[in-house]
Motif scaffolding. Structure first.
Motif, PDB file in Angstrom:
ATOM      1  N   PRO A 140      13.745 -14.537   0.304  1.00  0.00           N
ATOM      2  CA  PRO A 140      14.872 -14.082  -0.531  1.00  0.00           C
ATOM      3  C   PRO A 140      14.399 -13.544  -1.880  1.00  0.00           C
ATOM      4  O   PRO A 140      15.007 -12.625  -2.433  1.00  0.00           O
ATOM      5  CB  PRO A 140      15.703 -15.357  -0.715  1.00  0.00           C
ATOM      6  N   GLU A 141      13.320 -14.091  -2.378  1.00  0.00           N
ATOM      7  CA  GLU A 141      12.765 -13.696  -3.672  1.00  0.00           C
ATOM      8  C   GLU A 141      12.209 -12.276  -3.656  1.00  0.00           C
ATOM      9  O   GLU A 141      12.408 -11.507  -4.599  1.00  0.00           O
ATOM     10  CB  GLU A 141      11.669 -14.691  -4.055  1.00  0.00           C
ATOM     11  N   VAL A 142      11.495 -11.913  -2.596  1.00  0.00           N
ATOM     12  CA  VAL A 142      10.860 -10.590  -2.551  1.00  0.00           C
ATOM     13  C   VAL A 142      11.778  -9.525  -1.943  1.00  0.00           C
ATOM     14  O   VAL A 142      11.715  -8.356  -2.325  1.00  0.00           O
ATOM     15  CB  VAL A 142       9.512 -10.623  -1.795  1.00  0.00           C
ATOM     16  N   VAL A 143      12.645  -9.922  -1.029  1.00  0.00           N
ATOM     17  CA  VAL A 143      13.530  -8.951  -0.378  1.00  0.00           C
ATOM     18  C   VAL A 143      14.804  -8.718  -1.193  1.00  0.00           C
ATOM     19  O   VAL A 143      15.329  -7.604  -1.246  1.00  0.00           O
ATOM     20  CB  VAL A 143      13.876  -9.407   1.054  1.00  0.00           C
ATOM     21  N   GLU A 144      15.312  -9.774  -1.826  1.00  0.00           N
ATOM     22  CA  GLU A 144      16.554  -9.729  -2.602  1.00  0.00           C
ATOM     23  C   GLU A 144      17.683  -9.107  -1.772  1.00  0.00           C
ATOM     24  O   GLU A 144      17.910  -9.503  -0.639  1.00  0.00           O
ATOM     25  CB  GLU A 144      16.332  -9.005  -3.937  1.00  0.00           C
ATOM     26  N   ASP A 145      18.376  -8.086  -2.311  1.00  0.00           N
ATOM     27  CA  ASP A 145      19.497  -7.500  -1.574  1.00  0.00           C
ATOM     28  C   ASP A 145      19.058  -6.314  -0.721  1.00  0.00           C
ATOM     29  O   ASP A 145      19.888  -5.566  -0.206  1.00  0.00           O
ATOM     30  CB  ASP A 145      20.614  -7.074  -2.531  1.00  0.00           C
ATOM     31  N   ALA A 173       0.832  -1.214   0.000  1.00  0.00           N
ATOM     32  CA  ALA A 173       0.000   0.000   0.000  1.00  0.00           C
ATOM     33  C   ALA A 173       0.862   1.257   0.000  1.00  0.00           C
ATOM     34  O   ALA A 173       1.935   1.299   0.605  1.00  0.00           O
ATOM     35  CB  ALA A 173      -0.921  -0.012   1.217  1.00  0.00           C
ATOM     36  N   ASP A 174       0.372   2.284  -0.676  1.00  0.00           N
ATOM     37  CA  ASP A 174       1.110   3.544  -0.805  1.00  0.00           C
ATOM     38  C   ASP A 174       1.330   4.246   0.529  1.00  0.00           C
ATOM     39  O   ASP A 174       2.232   5.072   0.662  1.00  0.00           O
ATOM     40  CB  ASP A 174       0.364   4.495  -1.751  1.00  0.00           C
ATOM     41  N   LYS A 175       0.504   3.921   1.519  1.00  0.00           N
ATOM     42  CA  LYS A 175       0.631   4.607   2.813  1.00  0.00           C
ATOM     43  C   LYS A 175       1.947   4.278   3.519  1.00  0.00           C
ATOM     44  O   LYS A 175       2.395   5.022   4.404  1.00  0.00           O
ATOM     45  CB  LYS A 175      -0.543   4.261   3.723  1.00  0.00           C
ATOM     46  N   PHE A 176       2.573   3.172   3.138  1.00  0.00           N
ATOM     47  CA  PHE A 176       3.847   2.808   3.745  1.00  0.00           C
ATOM     48  C   PHE A 176       4.955   3.605   3.077  1.00  0.00           C
ATOM     49  O   PHE A 176       5.310   3.372   1.916  1.00  0.00           O
ATOM     50  CB  PHE A 176       4.086   1.299   3.630  1.00  0.00           C
ATOM     51  N   LYS A 177       5.494   4.547   3.799  1.00  0.00           N
ATOM     52  CA  LYS A 177       6.505   5.466   3.276  1.00  0.00           C
ATOM     53  C   LYS A 177       7.256   6.090   4.449  1.00  0.00           C
ATOM     54  O   LYS A 177       6.856   5.944   5.613  1.00  0.00           O
ATOM     55  CB  LYS A 177       5.835   6.564   2.451  1.00  0.00           C
ATOM     56  N   ILE A 178       8.327   6.784   4.134  1.00  0.00           N
ATOM     57  CA  ILE A 178       9.087   7.474   5.180  1.00  0.00           C
ATOM     58  C   ILE A 178       8.291   8.692   5.643  1.00  0.00           C
ATOM     59  O   ILE A 178       7.847   9.508   4.829  1.00  0.00           O
ATOM     60  CB  ILE A 178      10.466   7.902   4.656  1.00  0.00           C
ATOM     61  N   LEU A 223       8.514  -5.983   3.419  1.00  0.00           N
ATOM     62  CA  LEU A 223       8.416  -4.984   2.347  1.00  0.00           C
ATOM     63  C   LEU A 223       7.803  -3.683   2.857  1.00  0.00           C
ATOM     64  O   LEU A 223       8.203  -2.591   2.442  1.00  0.00           O
ATOM     65  CB  LEU A 223       7.598  -5.534   1.185  1.00  0.00           C
ATOM     66  N   GLU A 224       6.834  -3.791   3.764  1.00  0.00           N
ATOM     67  CA  GLU A 224       6.242  -2.587   4.356  1.00  0.00           C
ATOM     68  C   GLU A 224       7.298  -1.811   5.138  1.00  0.00           C
ATOM     69  O   GLU A 224       7.368  -0.575   5.056  1.00  0.00           O
ATOM     70  CB  GLU A 224       5.077  -2.982   5.263  1.00  0.00           C
ATOM     71  N   ALA A 231      11.528  -2.357  -2.588  1.00  0.00           N
ATOM     72  CA  ALA A 231      10.108  -2.308  -2.225  1.00  0.00           C
ATOM     73  C   ALA A 231       9.271  -1.564  -3.259  1.00  0.00           C
ATOM     74  O   ALA A 231       8.070  -1.826  -3.391  1.00  0.00           O
ATOM     75  CB  ALA A 231       9.948  -1.653  -0.855  1.00  0.00           C
ATOM     76  N   GLN A 232       9.899  -0.653  -4.005  1.00  0.00           N
ATOM     77  CA  GLN A 232       9.169   0.101  -5.024  1.00  0.00           C
ATOM     78  C   GLN A 232       8.679  -0.785  -6.171  1.00  0.00           C
ATOM     79  O   GLN A 232       7.813  -0.387  -6.945  1.00  0.00           O
ATOM     80  CB  GLN A 232      10.053   1.227  -5.588  1.00  0.00           C
ATOM     81  N   LYS A 233       9.230  -1.987  -6.278  1.00  0.00           N
ATOM     82  CA  LYS A 233       8.831  -2.900  -7.350  1.00  0.00           C
ATOM     83  C   LYS A 233       7.418  -3.450  -7.146  1.00  0.00           C
ATOM     84  O   LYS A 233       6.805  -3.955  -8.082  1.00  0.00           O
ATOM     85  CB  LYS A 233       9.808  -4.080  -7.432  1.00  0.00           C
TER      86      LYS A 233
END
Length: 387
Positions: free
Chosen positions: A326-331, A181-186, A308-309, A369-371
């Motif tokens: 590992p697939e979604v977080v990667e590096d 969700a877009d609400k998750f941000k700095i 990811l959030e 996470a932007q992906k």
């Protein structure tokens, strides 16, 4: 124009675990994106639904079909009698989408699309209660896979399990990633709500965060052990900065949590471990922003929303090197062996004591996470639906 039925029974309890998060966010973006097809939502609950679906009124081509049949009776009828047919209850549909595994009955002519989140109940049956294992046995997940015309796997890891454990033809399985969700941000550090949330939940100034269901599969006991080791190192090294970090374990109570609570009580640093049972949905992004580090040592995940959030909120993350993580977080995060608390502790110490590593993880985490966004997920769903 096609008539598409969607099963939204998972929303009746008003919870926001992974399946509910997936259903609400994907549904909202599908309805915004698809202006051609008509959508009929199947909602059944003997009691009043705890989920507010008033936001659906803005979409003219959606109808909520509410039924008040006791769930146990309805599920028994689906399982034993293969009746009533959901498509007929809805007034006729061409396609029926089930965003999670459950009991159902459909006419043969109706195309079934099923979303699969994970096969943790097959991989780790010992981490599920006897009642839950019986439920999975009766719902016949493998049979649902074979009946489905199309299957959505939320990760390549889940697709691999479907083809490996159930021997499902890979050609009818599409990997369509979930979104964030877009609400998750700095959030600006001077934001008044940031301070209000900190005070509301009595959060410490510096803390390591776990956010998710409190159950064995999430491997919280290893996290507590790792935290104990971290504090012991801080004491031996006379590291005052490291000694100030608290551990916050937040999320809804699951099954077999007594052992987890006992582990907290037995910790020599139990007074510095804060257990929070429930976080308001509108407070979650502030929670992440207040954390110094997010740790998610789960044994098994089909996708993994929380890491990811946290990454979207600019928080460094540590996750298990298992299943889909590992697939979604990667590096974008540090990967650890969930069976080795000492490895988790080392990773925690490295992140908390190295500003360079911390900055690098935040930068890579934000990029990764932007992906993932729900608009892309919805467009991919509609494209897959029309194939």
């Amino acid at each position: 124009m096609a008539k598409i039925g969607i099963d939204v029974r998972c929303l009746t309890e008003g919870r926001r675990t992974g399946v509910e998060e997936y259903t609400i966010n994907l549904l909202r973006e599908i309805l915004r994106f698809d202006v051609q097809n008509e959508y009929l939502l199947f909602l059944n609950s003997w009691k009043d639904s705890r989920t507010d679906l008033a936001w659906l009124k803005e979409f003219p081509k959606v109808q909520i079909k509410r039924f008040k049949i006791p769930n146990k009776i309805l599920n028994f009828c689906f399982w034993y009698l293969n009746w009533p047919k959901i498509d007929r209850l809805l007034g006729g549909v061409d396609v029926f989408f089930m965003p999670n595994l459950t009991f159902y009955a459909l006419s043969r002519k109706v195309k079934l699309i099923v979303a699969w989140h994970d096969l943790s109940f097959e991989r780790y049956p010992e981490m599920f209660s006897l009642k839950r294992r019986l439920w999975h046995y009766l719902v016949q997940p493998k049979k649902i896979c074979r009946r489905a015309e199309k299957i959505i796997a939320v990760s390549q890891s889940t697709k691999n399990d479907l083809t490996g454990l159930y021997e499902i033809n890979s050609e009818k399985i599409a990997v369509l990633y979930s979104g964030i969700a877009d609400k998750f941000k700095i959030i600006d550090r001077n934001d008044k709500k940031l301070i209000a949330v900190k005070e509301k939940y009595h959060l410490p100034y510096r803390f390591i965060l776990y956010l998710g269901t409190i159950e064995p599969r999430k491997n919280i006991i290893s996290l507590i052990s790792a935290y104990n080791q971290l504090r012991i190192w801080a004491r031996k090294e006379n590291n005052e900065d490291l000694h100030k970090y608290r551990l916050v374990i937040a999320g809804q109570n699951g099954w077999m949590m007594d052992r987890i609570l006992k582990e907290i009580e037995n910790s020599p640093f139990c007074e510095d471990i804060l257990k929070i049972n429930f976080i308001e949905e509108e407070d979650k992004e502030y929670f992440y922003n207040l954390a110094s580090l997010f740790v998610y040592p789960s044994f098994f995940e089909g996708f993994g929303f929380p890491p990811l959030e946290a990454m979207r909120c600019g928080v460094p993350v540590i996750v298990s090197h298992s299943s889909s993580l590992p697939e979604v977080v990667e590096d974008g995060g540090i990967l650890i062996d969930p069976n080795r608390p000492s490895e988790i502790a080392v990773a925690m110490r490295e992140v908390l004591t190295s500003p360079i590593l911390r900055a690098d993880l935040i930068k890579k985490g934000l990029k990764q996470a932007q992906k993932f966004n729900w608009r892309k997920s919805a467009k991919n769903f509609i494209t897959y639906l029309n194939m």
